[in-house]
Design a protein around this motif. Structure first.
Motif, PDB file in Angstrom:
ATOM      1  N   GLU A  73      16.039  -3.347 -34.234  1.00 38.53           N
ATOM      2  CA  GLU A  73      15.188  -3.211 -33.061  1.00 38.53           C
ATOM      3  C   GLU A  73      15.809  -3.956 -31.875  1.00 38.53           C
ATOM      4  N   GLN A  74      16.341  -5.124 -32.188  1.00 43.13           N
ATOM      5  CA  GLN A  74      16.965  -5.945 -31.157  1.00 43.13           C
ATOM      6  C   GLN A  74      18.180  -5.218 -30.567  1.00 43.13           C
ATOM      7  N   VAL A  75      18.969  -4.634 -31.464  1.00 45.00           N
ATOM      8  CA  VAL A  75      20.148  -3.911 -31.014  1.00 45.00           C
ATOM      9  C   VAL A  75      19.742  -2.755 -30.115  1.00 45.00           C
ATOM     10  N   ARG A  76      18.679  -2.088 -30.501  1.00 50.55           N
ATOM     11  CA  ARG A  76      18.235  -0.940 -29.732  1.00 50.55           C
ATOM     12  C   ARG A  76      17.806  -1.385 -28.325  1.00 50.55           C
ATOM     13  N   ARG A  77      17.081  -2.478 -28.274  1.00 49.50           N
ATOM     14  CA  ARG A  77      16.643  -2.983 -26.972  1.00 49.50           C
ATOM     15  C   ARG A  77      17.837  -3.358 -26.100  1.00 49.50           C
ATOM     16  N   PHE A  78      18.811  -3.972 -26.764  1.00 51.06           N
ATOM     17  CA  PHE A  78      20.011  -4.344 -26.020  1.00 51.06           C
ATOM     18  C   PHE A  78      20.691  -3.105 -25.436  1.00 51.06           C
ATOM     19  N   GLN A  79      20.805  -2.082 -26.288  1.00 50.92           N
ATOM     20  CA  GLN A  79      21.496  -0.876 -25.819  1.00 50.92           C
ATOM     21  C   GLN A  79      20.779  -0.257 -24.629  1.00 50.92           C
ATOM     22  N   LEU A  80      19.459  -0.208 -24.728  1.00 55.50           N
ATOM     23  CA  LEU A  80      18.671   0.345 -23.626  1.00 55.50           C
ATOM     24  C   LEU A  80      18.948  -0.409 -22.339  1.00 55.50           C
ATOM     25  N   GLU A  81      18.924  -1.718 -22.462  1.00 56.33           N
ATOM     26  CA  GLU A  81      19.070  -2.533 -21.271  1.00 56.33           C
ATOM     27  C   GLU A  81      20.478  -2.459 -20.689  1.00 56.33           C
ATOM     28  N   ALA A  82      21.456  -2.490 -21.592  1.00 59.82           N
ATOM     29  CA  ALA A  82      22.843  -2.417 -21.125  1.00 59.82           C
ATOM     30  C   ALA A  82      23.072  -1.105 -20.386  1.00 59.82           C
ATOM     31  N   ARG A  83      22.540  -0.037 -20.953  1.00 57.30           N
ATOM     32  CA  ARG A  83      22.725   1.263 -20.313  1.00 57.30           C
ATOM     33  C   ARG A  83      21.958   1.336 -19.007  1.00 57.30           C
ATOM     34  N   ALA A  84      20.780   0.765 -19.017  1.00 59.25           N
ATOM     35  CA  ALA A  84      19.967   0.802 -17.801  1.00 59.25           C
ATOM     36  C   ALA A  84      20.705   0.101 -16.658  1.00 59.25           C
ATOM     37  N   ALA A  85      21.297  -1.045 -16.959  1.00 62.62           N
ATOM     38  CA  ALA A  85      22.022  -1.781 -15.918  1.00 62.62           C
ATOM     39  C   ALA A  85      23.222  -0.969 -15.445  1.00 62.62           C
ATOM     40  N   SER A  86      23.905  -0.404 -16.417  1.00 60.42           N
ATOM     41  CA  SER A  86      25.079   0.390 -16.083  1.00 60.42           C
ATOM     42  C   SER A  86      24.699   1.603 -15.238  1.00 60.42           C
ATOM     43  N   ALA A  87      23.548   2.163 -15.578  1.00 61.69           N
ATOM     44  CA  ALA A  87      23.115   3.369 -14.875  1.00 61.69           C
ATOM     45  C   ALA A  87      22.771   3.087 -13.416  1.00 61.69           C
ATOM     46  N   LEU A  88      22.616   1.828 -13.082  1.00 63.11           N
ATOM     47  CA  LEU A  88      22.357   1.497 -11.676  1.00 63.11           C
ATOM     48  C   LEU A  88      23.554   1.874 -10.812  1.00 63.11           C
ATOM     49  N   ASN A  89      24.704   2.008 -11.509  1.00 63.92           N
ATOM     50  CA  ASN A  89      25.858   2.522 -10.790  1.00 63.92           C
ATOM     51  C   ASN A  89      26.241   1.632  -9.624  1.00 63.92           C
ATOM     52  N   HIS A  90      26.120   0.360  -9.835  1.00 65.82           N
ATOM     53  CA  HIS A  90      26.413  -0.586  -8.763  1.00 65.82           C
ATOM     54  C   HIS A  90      27.871  -1.028  -8.869  1.00 65.82           C
ATOM     55  N   PRO A  91      28.560  -1.094  -7.739  1.00 67.61           N
ATOM     56  CA  PRO A  91      29.991  -1.424  -7.823  1.00 67.61           C
ATOM     57  C   PRO A  91      30.261  -2.810  -8.419  1.00 67.61           C
ATOM     58  N   ASN A  92      29.283  -3.681  -8.410  1.00 70.69           N
ATOM     59  CA  ASN A  92      29.506  -5.013  -8.976  1.00 70.69           C
ATOM     60  C   ASN A  92      28.986  -5.153 -10.404  1.00 70.69           C
ATOM     61  N   ILE A  93      28.527  -4.064 -10.966  1.00 68.91           N
ATOM     62  CA  ILE A  93      28.080  -4.113 -12.362  1.00 68.91           C
ATOM     63  C   ILE A  93      29.048  -3.302 -13.210  1.00 68.91           C
ATOM     64  N   LEU A  94      29.537  -3.930 -14.245  1.00 67.21           N
ATOM     65  CA  LEU A  94      30.504  -3.254 -15.101  1.00 67.21           C
ATOM     66  C   LEU A  94      29.859  -2.040 -15.773  1.00 67.21           C
ATOM     67  N   THR A  95      30.552  -0.935 -15.723  1.00 59.09           N
ATOM     68  CA  THR A  95      30.017   0.301 -16.288  1.00 59.09           C
ATOM     69  C   THR A  95      30.126   0.310 -17.810  1.00 59.09           C
ATOM     70  N   ILE A  96      29.031   0.648 -18.457  1.00 56.34           N
ATOM     71  CA  ILE A  96      29.045   0.845 -19.906  1.00 56.34           C
ATOM     72  C   ILE A  96      29.188   2.336 -20.154  1.00 56.34           C
ATOM     73  N   HIS A  97      30.197   2.715 -20.904  1.00 56.60           N
ATOM     74  CA  HIS A  97      30.369   4.139 -21.173  1.00 56.60           C
ATOM     75  C   HIS A  97      29.544   4.581 -22.373  1.00 56.60           C
ATOM     76  N   GLU A  98      29.508   3.724 -23.361  1.00 57.98           N
ATOM     77  CA  GLU A  98      28.923   4.158 -24.620  1.00 57.98           C
ATOM     78  C   GLU A  98      28.663   2.946 -25.508  1.00 57.98           C
ATOM     79  N   THR A  99      27.699   3.084 -26.397  1.00 58.76           N
ATOM     80  CA  THR A  99      27.562   2.075 -27.451  1.00 58.76           C
ATOM     81  C   THR A  99      27.575   2.820 -28.777  1.00 58.76           C
ATOM     82  N   GLY A 100      28.037   2.158 -29.803  1.00 65.75           N
ATOM     83  CA  GLY A 100      28.118   2.848 -31.081  1.00 65.75           C
ATOM     84  C   GLY A 100      28.265   1.856 -32.217  1.00 65.75           C
ATOM     85  N   GLU A 101      28.568   2.389 -33.390  1.00 66.78           N
ATOM     86  CA  GLU A 101      28.679   1.534 -34.556  1.00 66.78           C
ATOM     87  C   GLU A 101      29.900   1.927 -35.356  1.00 66.78           C
ATOM     88  N   HIS A 102      30.644   0.930 -35.773  1.00 66.99           N
ATOM     89  CA  HIS A 102      31.857   1.189 -36.541  1.00 66.99           C
ATOM     90  C   HIS A 102      31.902   0.197 -37.693  1.00 66.99           C
TER      91      HIS A 102
END
Lengths: 718, 188
Positions: free
Chosen positions: A124-153
């Protein structure tokens, strides 16, 4: 030595060890009696015993553990995780390891962060993290590092991020003898504020602002990393809660993780209270203080001491000479009571900007200039910019070599250090520019240029426009691509070679990919739509055209290399708005006199790019094959380019059937080239062809303007 | 896994040589996993709890209820031997690299560089050789060094593992250190 002798020796040795000084000597002499050789043996062993003190006391075990762990990291190199081929370790820390990787599907470089195993425990924690990381990335702000993808290996979560060729603020501070200049400090903080403001307005609190999470690019751009990750990290309750499996170790580790971060935690975080954006204001305040003073405001010998310091103590007074307004500003951010701080990062930023203005450095916020632009250089730059167009270009060319030496002396150490880091490590995406040019056929430079529209690669483009690429079936597309690719070859200086079917297929794939980006950017791919790329390219065409024409280099090279490098973000929001660019290796940029702060300066880069291509063409010829290889090797740096091309030339000699090489020659021999070259360039030339095909046939792709090479550059040069 | 390792340990201490062959890779994998985890979790400032890692591996691999205490000793014996091998291989590789065997020598991280620098203080290849010599003269003392130095066991644990008294371990350790040091110094 026989067993009895050995027994004897050890007995005397052990008994002797129980005695000190002269008593020991007397004992040994007595015990050995007349046996001289035994006595010598015992004495030498005793001597060694004294010398060996401490040598074996630190078990080799720790080293073995590190070794095992490193083998593991090394084992990942060259392997793939999802579509990402791991190239090398960029760094490691409490939050996992970060690798540089090639994105096989989109042909770009990315950073892949593998999170520590224990982060995966709570789904659940991982899921929340992924949501938030993507949400920040989706802001598309030049000073926020873009997240392309999250996954599991293999049970480890990973995050695929934009790769930034730069250093963290922590590395920056550690590597510099001098403190950062005040303008640098303010500029960096304002940019972090900008990133945070965007996030806060979207309801995201970072929670873990610290120098490790702030990256600085060579051009002075700041990127904030790891949004949402703090939620996954060990929180304060880790101090009291240990994993039942191995309590001792985990408690220690948990404390350690905290140690790294705790210095930047606000009082409310340390107390475990709920946290809002004002916690980020505090953390950034700590960073600001540390950047100014080169030491953290709240430190203690132990975690508990640090916590007490955060909760109870006021930061030590500033020792650096800074304006009182800045002191007040930093201390306001560090108010123990969050109601006393800046209530938003915007307020914080406004105050920082005000101070900056107060410092009287008007140019300091000319945003995307390097932190380190020396004032006198800047003045000169400004003068040059206001010079008449023709003069400017000449001036820049003439100045290129003097800049080189001048820079070495004038950059402050921070910049110099930074630059040096890049020499050791990362590939620096050095520069950029965009533009347009007419086709300039190098093989016949003396031929008068035809009229502008006739110089287009596609004289029958009107006809082509009748048929949109998207409406063609696969066979029609292939035929179209084959025909147009030949035209590109010719424009590069080739006679009519036939393009192998497999080659056309590869180019077609790239054309298809571009076409899919027609009007709607895939969120995971590049941010620009085809339309945007095209418009942008057209904007800067005249300048590139001007310089490539001057150097008698095929203008197509000038137009389309930058176009296909559009996924490099270095100069994303340069004042020139150029996203695509010429990417030089840092060393190459230096050799050509490009100052770090000019990497995104189209006026500087345009002539340099043309000169660079001309120099390479001078070494290897101006036929299409050589030109193609030059394109293929473009982002390798000039020394490597030479190596690569010489290597390819050897294949050429060895294989006489390839007497007239084209870019398929490169593909055919790719396996014999080194990894990096292969990975980077397998698609490079085909993509160049694809870009040229689209750019020269805009109607077929529903693009609103004329073929790029048909734009008359002659009198539009700035 | 637990049962497998426990059973193998049992069979090995009962004299089944094959059991050891099957045991080694299992233990090695787990050691490697634990080391990875350790290195990742570690936050730079900590020194390693020497036995924590092997202990962790042991607890993970072996079913405590099903095992006899000797198994633990055997287990540590295996781990120590492995650690020795890992380190010596590593030292050998480094030496090779220093001779320029690998042109594409990657830059060392600070941490690696530190580990590397410390390694220079003690020539592990030489130590390996010395230890092999010592084993010919006195197998038990050689074993003590292996357990203490390579697996990081303390005196008590080493005594347990070798089924001797702590005083004996202490004597063996002192003598072995002196002898190894002299050997390594003389050989230089």
């Amino acid at each position: 030595m026989n067993g009895i002798r050995w027994q004897q020796l050890s007995l005397i040795f052990h008994d002797a060890l129980r005695r000190d000084g002269r008593a020991r000597g007397r004992f040994v002499r007595a015990a050995c009696g007349a046996d001289e050789s035994l006595r010598r043996q015992v004495e030498s062993l005793l001597g060694s015993y004294e010398q060996a003190a401490g040598v074996f006391d630190e078990p080799a075990f720790e080293r073995a553990a590190r070794e095992l762990a490193q083998e593991e990291s090394a084992a990942l190199i060259g392997h793939t995780i999802g579509q990402y081929r791991i190239r090398r370790l960029l760094g490691a820390g409490g939050m996992g390891e970060v690798y540089l990787a090639d994105d096989g599907r989109l042909n770009r470089q990315v950073a892949v962060k593998l999170l520590p195993l224990h982060f995966a425990a709570d789904i659940e924690q991982v899921r929340r993290f992924q949501l938030e990381a993507r949400a920040a990335s989706a802001l598309n702000h030049p000073n926020i590092l873009t997240i392309h993808e999250t996954g599991e290996h293999e049970n480890r979560h990973y995050i695929v991020m934009e790769y930034v060729a730069g250093a963290t603020l922590r590395e920056m501070m550690a590597s510099t003898a001098d403190a950062l200049s005040l303008a640098d400090v303010l500029d960096a903080c304002v940019q972090v504020c900008d990133a945070l403001s965007a996030a806060h307005e979207a309801g995201i609190v970072h929670r873990d602002i610290k120098p490790e999470n702030i990256m600085l690019r060579p051009d002075g751009y700041v990127k904030v990393l790891d949004f949402g990750l703090a939620k996954l990290a060990v929180t304060t309750n880790a101090l009291t809660e240990a994993n039942d499996e191995d309590k001792t170790r985990n408690v220690e580790t948990a404390a350690g993780v905290l140690l790294g971060t705790i210095r930047y935690m606000s009082p409310e975080q340390v107390r475990g209270l709920t946290v809002d954006e004002r916690a980020d204001v505090w953390s950034l305040g700590v960073v600001l203080y540390e950047m100014i003073e080169n030491r953290a405001p709240f430190v203690g010998a132990t975690t508990a001491d640090t916590i007490v310091s955060i909760l109870e103590r006021e930061p030590a007074p500033f020792t650096m000479k800074i304006p009182s307004s800045l002191q007040k500003c930093a201390l306001k951010a560090l108010d123990k009571n969050r109601n006393g701080r800046f209530q938003t990062t915007r307020e914080f930023a406004d105050e920082l900007k005000r101070i900056k203005r107060e410092l009287g450095s008007a140019d300091a916020f000319a945003p995307r200039r390097s932190f380190k632009a020396n004032l006198s250089d800047t003045d000169q730059f400004a003068r040059e910019q206001t010079a008449a167009p023709g003069e400017l270009k000449t001036a820049m060319l003439a100045n290129a070599s003097t800049h080189k030496t001048k820079n070495a002396l004038q950059f402050k150490s921070w910049s110099a250090q930074y630059w040096k880091r890049l020499v050791f490590g990362a590939v620096c995406a050095a520069t950029l520019v965009f533009a347009f040019v007419k086709v300039n056929d190098v093989s016949k430079p003396e031929t008068p240029r035809p009229t502008a529209s006739a110089s287009s690669l596609s004289p029958d483009s009107a006809q082509a426009s009748a048929r949109l690429y998207r409406n063609m079936n696969s066979a029609e597309r292939l035929a179209f691509v084959s025909e147009q690719a030949l035209r590109v070859s010719q424009a590069l200086g080739d006679g009519a070679t036939t393009l192998p079917g497999s080659a056309a297929q590869v180019v077609k794939q790239h054309v298809d990919a571009y076409d899919r980006r027609r009007d709607d950017a895939s969120p995971e791919a590049f941010k620009e739509t085809l339309n945007e790329i095209y418009k942008r390219a057209a904007l800067y065409a005249p300048l590139l055209s001007f310089h490539f024409k001057r150097q008698n280099v095929p203008a197509l090279v000038g137009i389309y290399i930058p176009m296909i490098e559009s996924e490099y973000h270095d100069c994303l929001t340069s004042p020139h708005g150029a996203q695509g660019k010429f990417q030089f290796m840092e060393q190459t940029a230096r050799n050509y006199g490009v100052r770090p702060e000019d990497r995104c300066n189209v006026d500087v880069i345009a002539p340099v790019a043309a000169r660079y291509i001309k120099d390479r063409a001078g070494e290897f010829g101006t036929d299409a094959a050589s030109m193609t290889l030059v394109i293929a090797s473009f982002n390798r740096g000039n020394r490597l380019v030479k190596d690569d091309l010489q290597k390819l030339n050897r294949f050429l000699v060895a294989d006489s059937s390839n007497a007239k090489p084209d870019f398929w020659f490169l593909l055919a021999h790719a396996d014999e080239l080194d990894d990096q070259f292969r990975v980077e360039n397998r698609h490079y030339v085909p993509r160049f062809f694809a870009a040229a095909i689209i750019g020269e046939n805009p109607q077929a792709f529903g693009l609103p303007t004329r073929p790029l090479s048909s734009l008359d550059a002659g009198n539009e040069a700035r | 896994m637990e049962h497998e390792v426990t059973g193998l340990l049992q069979r090995w201490s009962d004299g089944d040589k094959e059991a050891l062959d099957r045991l080694v890779p299992l233990v090695y994998d787990e050691l490697r996993r634990a080391a990875r985890r350790y290195m990742r979790d570690e936050n730079n400032n900590h020194t390693l709890q020497t036995t924590a890692l092997v202990n962790e591996v042991y607890l993970r691999l072996v079913d405590q209820k099903q095992t006899r205490w000797q198994n633990r000793a055997h287990f540590f014996g295996i781990a120590a031997g492995m650690m020795r091998r890992i380190l010596v291989d590593h030292a050998r590789r480094r030496k090779y690299q220093k001779r320029g065997g690998d042109a594409a020598f990657v830059q060392l991280s600070l941490r690696e560089a530190e580990a590397f620098a410390r390694e220079e203080d003690l020539d592990l290849l030489k130590l390996d050789e010395a230890l092999t010599e010592l084993a010919k003269l006195d197998p038990r003392r050689s074993r003590v060094v292996e357990l203490r130095f390579f697996a990081g066991l303390d005196m008590k644990e080493t005594a347990e593992a070798l089924h001797v008294s702590i005083a004996t371990v202490l004597r063996d350790w002192n003598m072995a250190k002196a002898w190894l040091y002299r050997y390594m110094k003389d050989e230089r």
